[in-house]
Design a protein around this motif. Structure first.
Motif, mmCIF file in Angstrom:
data_model
loop_
_atom_site.group_PDB
_atom_site.id
_atom_site.type_symbol
_atom_site.label_atom_id
_atom_site.label_comp_id
_atom_site.label_asym_id
_atom_site.label_seq_id
_atom_site.Cartn_x
_atom_site.Cartn_y
_atom_site.Cartn_z
ATOM 1 N N UNK A 137 0.996 -1.227 -0.251
ATOM 2 C CA UNK A 137 -0.093 -0.128 0.056
ATOM 3 C C UNK A 137 0.814 1.213 -0.002
ATOM 4 N N UNK A 138 2.088 1.159 0.637
ATOM 5 C CA UNK A 138 2.934 2.381 0.792
ATOM 6 C C UNK A 138 3.475 2.695 -0.719
ATOM 7 N N UNK A 139 3.912 1.490 -1.028
ATOM 8 C CA UNK A 139 4.604 1.618 -2.458
ATOM 9 C C UNK A 139 3.683 2.014 -3.553
ATOM 10 N N UNK A 140 2.549 1.590 -3.501
ATOM 11 C CA UNK A 140 1.695 1.731 -4.623
ATOM 12 C C UNK A 140 -0.029 2.448 -4.079
ATOM 13 N N UNK A 141 0.068 3.661 -3.774
ATOM 14 C CA UNK A 141 -0.751 4.388 -3.152
ATOM 15 C C UNK A 141 -2.181 4.404 -3.800
ATOM 16 N N UNK A 142 -2.051 4.433 -5.212
ATOM 17 C CA UNK A 142 -3.177 4.306 -6.152
ATOM 18 C C UNK A 142 -4.051 3.105 -6.083
ATOM 19 N N UNK A 143 -3.312 1.926 -5.553
ATOM 20 C CA UNK A 143 -3.995 0.571 -5.413
ATOM 21 C C UNK A 143 -4.690 0.512 -4.327
ATOM 22 N N UNK A 144 -6.026 0.113 -4.598
ATOM 23 C CA UNK A 144 -7.032 -0.044 -3.215
ATOM 24 C C UNK A 144 -6.819 -1.567 -2.717
ATOM 25 N N UNK A 145 -5.819 -1.430 -1.775
ATOM 26 C CA UNK A 145 -5.498 -2.881 -1.185
ATOM 27 C C UNK A 145 -6.457 -3.354 -0.225
ATOM 28 N N UNK A 146 -6.900 -4.580 -0.205
ATOM 29 C CA UNK A 146 -7.502 -5.321 0.821
ATOM 30 C C UNK A 146 -6.871 -6.485 1.125
ATOM 31 N N UNK A 147 -6.305 -6.226 2.445
ATOM 32 C CA UNK A 147 -5.500 -7.415 3.000
ATOM 33 C C UNK A 147 -6.407 -8.559 3.430
ATOM 34 N N UNK A 148 -7.453 -8.496 3.602
ATOM 35 C CA UNK A 148 -8.178 -9.457 4.418
ATOM 36 C C UNK A 148 -8.880 -10.710 3.577
ATOM 37 N N UNK A 149 -8.954 -10.263 2.358
ATOM 38 C CA UNK A 149 -9.546 -11.389 1.393
ATOM 39 C C UNK A 149 -8.663 -12.357 0.838
ATOM 40 N N UNK A 150 -8.991 -13.606 0.433
ATOM 41 C CA UNK A 150 -8.078 -14.530 -0.324
ATOM 42 C C UNK A 150 -7.827 -14.158 -1.599
ATOM 43 N N UNK A 151 -8.716 -13.548 -2.266
ATOM 44 C CA UNK A 151 -8.527 -13.077 -3.835
ATOM 45 C C UNK A 151 -9.604 -11.801 -4.200
ATOM 46 N N UNK A 152 -8.999 -11.114 -5.159
ATOM 47 C CA UNK A 152 -9.992 -10.060 -5.492
ATOM 48 C C UNK A 152 -10.270 -10.347 -7.056
ATOM 49 N N UNK A 153 -11.567 -10.325 -7.488
ATOM 50 C CA UNK A 153 -11.683 -10.466 -9.116
ATOM 51 C C UNK A 153 -12.416 -9.055 -9.445
ATOM 52 N N UNK A 154 -11.608 -8.545 -10.362
ATOM 53 C CA UNK A 154 -11.832 -6.997 -10.932
ATOM 54 C C UNK A 154 -12.032 -7.198 -12.469
ATOM 55 N N UNK A 155 -12.494 -8.420 -12.815
ATOM 56 C CA UNK A 155 -12.855 -8.622 -14.118
ATOM 57 C C UNK A 155 -11.494 -9.111 -14.904
ATOM 58 N N UNK A 156 -10.990 -8.606 -15.672
ATOM 59 C CA UNK A 156 -9.620 -8.670 -16.254
ATOM 60 C C UNK A 156 -8.386 -8.658 -15.446
ATOM 61 N N UNK A 157 -8.496 -8.204 -14.554
ATOM 62 C CA UNK A 157 -7.410 -8.319 -13.539
ATOM 63 C C UNK A 157 -7.838 -9.075 -12.250
ATOM 64 N N UNK A 158 -7.184 -10.082 -11.933
ATOM 65 C CA UNK A 158 -7.431 -10.898 -10.558
ATOM 66 C C UNK A 158 -6.227 -11.090 -9.848
ATOM 67 N N UNK A 159 -6.426 -10.800 -8.448
ATOM 68 C CA UNK A 159 -5.270 -10.846 -7.663
ATOM 69 C C UNK A 159 -5.611 -11.810 -6.409
ATOM 70 N N UNK A 160 -4.400 -12.631 -6.072
ATOM 71 C CA UNK A 160 -4.716 -13.438 -4.885
ATOM 72 C C UNK A 160 -3.616 -13.366 -3.754
ATOM 73 N N UNK A 161 -3.978 -13.770 -2.463
ATOM 74 C CA UNK A 161 -3.235 -13.655 -1.460
ATOM 75 C C UNK A 161 -2.181 -14.696 -1.302
#
Length: 328
Positions: A137-161
């Motif tokens: 979060x500090x390095x990329x403040x424009x990213x809406x980081x959610x540290x609590x979830x196992x993964x985030x599905x934002x359509x064409x970009x998906x991230x996981x823990x």
């Protein structure tokens, strides 16, 4: 067996220097178990072996040109300290730039840092391993980081823990692509749960409660067995023999979300299974999973996955033709 006529969805995994071997193998293991529905290839930037985070190198058969043909690109975790300090190497930026429009971009664990460093997560939700979340979060403040979830599905970009959350995300993609029946089959073959409750909060280091302290697992199990009932938080707290306030706090600590949100999540998941495997009407399914009306089910399903029950059933229904579609 999947039809041989259909072209398999091409998944390309990009192994960067310092790649974590376990996570590197997740896409091939999970997608590769789906009876030919996916083709998985792994590449490095130049096609040469890459150094892993362990005491061995990994030989690869493809270079970054494979990314041009990908339907889904997966970036597993690698050693990211240098990226956080100095930014993304130009060679990595160039490789990501060849990914075709419309392809999905998926990161596992700290692979999200590679995606963020390329500027692809600006103003978007994302997650990563909880232990890196604050630094992320500090390095990329424009990213809406959610540290609590196992993964985030934002359509064409998906991230996981971290680590096995990559398995959860791959199963999620299979579920979205081919339905719960296929995802459950893959999960059984990989000997992993098809659906894990909650988020990362349950894994974050925290003080261990006294051995005698009660938990919420038994109440959650009871709820899963009684989804057809109008289960309330008061019912769950009573089952756990706690006050409502204590139960809500303990539940969030253990599962990573509120009891109400968890109940809706479980009801929607069960409704999806019934839509795929039965000819029950939407109103009947709503009653089976504990929603008051078919309209309530429609609303929650649309909020969860963006489609109506009828559209979902048409996409993922297995077996005989849908009966009683007019009831939808």
């Amino acid at each position: 067996m999947y039809s041989e006529v259909a072209r398999p969805h091409r998944v390309v995994v990009l192994a960067l220097d310092g790649v974590y071997p376990f996570e590197l193998g997740i896409p091939n293991r999970v997608f590769g178990t789906a009876d030919g529905r996916y083709e998985v290839v792994t590449c490095s930037l130049d096609g040469r072996p890459v150094r892993s985070s362990s005491d061995f190198d990994i030989a690869l058969a493809h270079d970054a040109s494979a990314l041009e043909t990908a339907d889904t690109v997966v970036i597993p975790p690698c050693e990211v300290v240098t990226i956080l300090k100095d930014g993304l190497p130009q060679a990595v930026s160039d490789a990501l730039a060849v990914i075709r429009p419309g392809a999905r971009l998926v990161s596992i664990c700290t692979g999200a840092i590679v995606v963020a460093a390329a500027g692809l997560l600006d103003d978007r939700p994302a997650t990563t391993h909880w232990n890196f979340a604050e630094r992320f979060g500090r390095a990329y403040p424009k990213v809406r980081v959610d540290p609590n979830v196992l993964y985030v599905d934002d359509g064409d970009i998906l991230t996981s823990a971290g680590a096995t959350a990559g398995v959860d995300l791959c199963l999620h993609l299979i579920r979205n692509d081919h339905g719960s029946e296929v995802a459950n089959m893959v999960a059984r073959r990989c000997v992993v749960p098809p659906w894990r409750e909650g988020g990362q909060a349950q894994f974050i280091e925290q003080p261990v409660p006294p051995p005698a302290a009660a938990g919420t697992a038994a109440a959650r199990q009871w709820a899963l067995e009684n989804l057809h009932q109008p289960v309330t938080m008061a019912d769950l707290a009573d089952r756990a023999r706690m006050s409502g306030r204590t139960f809500a706090r303990r539940f969030r600590d253990e599962v990573g979300m509120s009891p109400g949100r968890w109940l809706i999540q479980q009801r929607v998941f069960r409704a999806r299974e019934l839509l795929e495997t039965t000819d029950l009407s939407v109103d009947r399914i709503a009653g089976e999973v504990g929603f008051a009306t078919g309209a309530s089910l429609r609303q929650h399903l649309h909020e969860a996955i963006g489609v109506s029950p009828l559209a979902y059933r048409r996409t993922f229904r297995t077996g005989s033709a849908v009966v009683g579609a007019a009831s939808h």
